[in-house]
Design a protein around this motif. Structure first.
Motif, PDB file in Angstrom:
ATOM      1  N   ALA A  34      -9.195 -15.433 -18.852  1.00 17.26           N
ATOM      2  CA  ALA A  34      -8.581 -16.687 -17.968  1.00 17.26           C
ATOM      3  C   ALA A  34      -8.389 -17.843 -18.817  1.00 17.26           C
ATOM      4  CB  ALA A  34      -9.862 -16.804 -17.341  1.00 17.26           C
ATOM      5  N   GLY A  35      -8.887 -17.896 -20.020  1.00 13.24           N
ATOM      6  CA  GLY A  35      -8.429 -19.126 -20.833  1.00 13.24           C
ATOM      7  C   GLY A  35      -7.050 -19.004 -21.290  1.00 13.24           C
ATOM      8  N   ALA A  36      -6.809 -18.021 -21.659  1.00 11.09           N
ATOM      9  CA  ALA A  36      -5.277 -17.726 -22.251  1.00 11.09           C
ATOM     10  C   ALA A  36      -4.377 -17.958 -20.979  1.00 11.09           C
ATOM     11  CB  ALA A  36      -5.216 -16.358 -22.641  1.00 11.09           C
ATOM     12  N   ARG A  37      -4.555 -17.444 -19.777  1.00  8.56           N
ATOM     13  CA  ARG A  37      -3.732 -17.727 -18.709  1.00  8.56           C
ATOM     14  C   ARG A  37      -3.718 -19.091 -18.498  1.00  8.56           C
ATOM     15  NH1 ARG A  37      -3.615 -12.457 -17.451  1.00  8.56           N
ATOM     16  NH2 ARG A  37      -4.786 -11.332 -16.292  1.00  8.56           N
ATOM     17  N   THR A  54      -0.127 -16.772 -31.109  1.00 12.16           N
ATOM     18  CA  THR A  54      -1.300 -17.313 -30.400  1.00 12.16           C
ATOM     19  C   THR A  54      -2.373 -16.304 -29.980  1.00 12.16           C
ATOM     20  OG1 THR A  54      -0.034 -19.273 -29.881  1.00 12.16           O
ATOM     21  CG2 THR A  54      -2.193 -19.043 -28.824  1.00 12.16           C
ATOM     22  N   THR A  55      -3.493 -16.433 -30.495  1.00  8.80           N
ATOM     23  CA  THR A  55      -4.539 -15.514 -30.325  1.00  8.80           C
ATOM     24  C   THR A  55      -5.915 -16.273 -30.022  1.00  8.80           C
ATOM     25  OG1 THR A  55      -3.522 -14.080 -31.694  1.00  8.80           O
ATOM     26  CG2 THR A  55      -5.701 -13.638 -31.221  1.00  8.80           C
ATOM     27  N   PHE A  56      -6.680 -15.833 -29.354  1.00 11.36           N
ATOM     28  CA  PHE A  56      -8.124 -16.102 -29.286  1.00 11.36           C
ATOM     29  C   PHE A  56      -9.084 -15.388 -29.995  1.00 11.36           C
ATOM     30  CE2 PHE A  56      -8.337 -18.003 -24.753  1.00 11.36           C
ATOM     31  CZ  PHE A  56      -8.752 -19.285 -25.057  1.00 11.36           C
ATOM     32  N   GLU A  57      -9.727 -15.777 -30.864  1.00  8.84           N
ATOM     33  CA  GLU A  57     -10.640 -15.229 -31.961  1.00  8.84           C
ATOM     34  C   GLU A  57     -11.912 -15.614 -31.415  1.00  8.84           C
ATOM     35  OE1 GLU A  57     -11.231 -14.562 -36.520  1.00  8.84           O
ATOM     36  OE2 GLU A  57     -11.300 -16.624 -35.813  1.00  8.84           O
ATOM     37  N   VAL A  58     -12.866 -14.760 -30.970  1.00  9.59           N
ATOM     38  CA  VAL A  58     -14.404 -15.131 -30.320  1.00  9.59           C
ATOM     39  C   VAL A  58     -15.174 -14.995 -31.193  1.00  9.59           C
ATOM     40  CG1 VAL A  58     -15.741 -15.448 -28.232  1.00  9.59           C
ATOM     41  CG2 VAL A  58     -13.009 -15.005 -28.089  1.00  9.59           C
ATOM     42  N   HIS A  67     -14.634 -10.655 -30.273  1.00 10.15           N
ATOM     43  CA  HIS A  67     -13.225 -10.417 -29.294  1.00 10.15           C
ATOM     44  C   HIS A  67     -12.125 -10.927 -29.904  1.00 10.15           C
ATOM     45  CE1 HIS A  67     -11.425  -9.071 -25.665  1.00 10.15           C
ATOM     46  NE2 HIS A  67     -11.087 -10.189 -25.324  1.00 10.15           N
ATOM     47  N   VAL A  68     -11.111 -10.299 -29.878  1.00 11.59           N
ATOM     48  CA  VAL A  68      -9.697 -10.893 -30.445  1.00 11.59           C
ATOM     49  C   VAL A  68      -8.639 -10.458 -29.187  1.00 11.59           C
ATOM     50  CG1 VAL A  68      -7.646 -10.883 -32.031  1.00 11.59           C
ATOM     51  CG2 VAL A  68     -10.206 -10.659 -32.981  1.00 11.59           C
ATOM     52  N   LEU A  69      -8.015 -11.576 -28.860  1.00 10.82           N
ATOM     53  CA  LEU A  69      -7.375 -11.602 -27.535  1.00 10.82           C
ATOM     54  C   LEU A  69      -5.900 -12.030 -27.971  1.00 10.82           C
ATOM     55  CD1 LEU A  69      -6.667 -10.410 -24.735  1.00 10.82           C
ATOM     56  CD2 LEU A  69      -7.496 -12.592 -23.937  1.00 10.82           C
ATOM     57  N   PRO A  70      -4.837 -11.648 -28.303  1.00 10.32           N
ATOM     58  CA  PRO A  70      -3.431 -11.941 -28.513  1.00 10.32           C
ATOM     59  C   PRO A  70      -2.977 -12.493 -27.066  1.00 10.32           C
ATOM     60  CG  PRO A  70      -3.612  -9.815 -29.726  1.00 10.32           C
ATOM     61  CD  PRO A  70      -4.822  -9.972 -28.827  1.00 10.32           C
ATOM     62  N   PHE A  71      -2.361 -13.858 -27.060  1.00 14.08           N
ATOM     63  CA  PHE A  71      -1.678 -14.344 -25.835  1.00 14.08           C
ATOM     64  C   PHE A  71      -0.855 -13.478 -25.187  1.00 14.08           C
ATOM     65  CE2 PHE A  71      -3.383 -18.933 -25.503  1.00 14.08           C
ATOM     66  CZ  PHE A  71      -4.541 -18.320 -25.890  1.00 14.08           C
ATOM     67  N   THR A  72      -0.021 -12.849 -26.255  1.00 10.22           N
ATOM     68  CA  THR A  72       0.978 -11.932 -25.908  1.00 10.22           C
ATOM     69  C   THR A  72       0.657 -10.721 -24.932  1.00 10.22           C
ATOM     70  OG1 THR A  72       0.808 -10.580 -27.826  1.00 10.22           O
ATOM     71  CG2 THR A  72       2.539 -12.190 -27.789  1.00 10.22           C
ATOM     72  N   ALA A  73      -0.694 -10.147 -25.138  1.00 15.21           N
ATOM     73  CA  ALA A  73      -1.326  -9.198 -24.523  1.00 15.21           C
ATOM     74  C   ALA A  73      -1.545  -9.590 -22.996  1.00 15.21           C
ATOM     75  CB  ALA A  73      -2.702  -8.535 -25.154  1.00 15.21           C
TER      76      ALA A  73
END
Length: 104
Positions: A34-37, A54-58, A67-73
């Motif tokens: 949700a934050g990435a969106r 740009t990536t979230f690294e939690v 948790h790692v979430l690339p914004f491209t995903a």
């Protein structure tokens, strides 16, 4: 438990110094999506260039990356290629014009 949503870009790290409390890792993953969106939408509305790295690294309270979430995903999932977690894990394989989740 408190989790910290650091943002990694090609220019460096934007640390989350406050963190947020969550009861489960599942909630953390949903919040990252949700934050990435939200961040992507704000940047698109402003006409800004989006850094593809740009990536979230939690991290949790102990500093362990959970948790790692690339914004491209998130972008790929938004245009119909699957859930961001599946895209980020590499479990989505393109087949023709669609995509298929693999077992591993």
């Amino acid at each position: 438990m408190r989790y910290y949503f650091n943002v990694l870009t090609s220019e460096g790290v934007v640390p989350d110094d406050e963190g947020t409390e969550f009861a489960s890792l599942g909630q953390v993953c949903l919040e990252a999506e949700a934050g990435a969106r939200e961040i992507l939408a704000e940047r698109l509305r402003a006409g800004e260039v989006i850094d593809a790295t740009t990536t979230f690294e939690v991290k949790d309270e102990s500093g362990t990356t959970v948790h790692v979430l690339p914004f491209t995903a998130v972008l790929l999932a938004t245009i119909g290629r699957g859930r961001p977690s599946a895209v980020a894990s590499g479990k989505v394989h393109e087949v023709g014009r669609g995509s298929v989740l693999s077992d591993g």
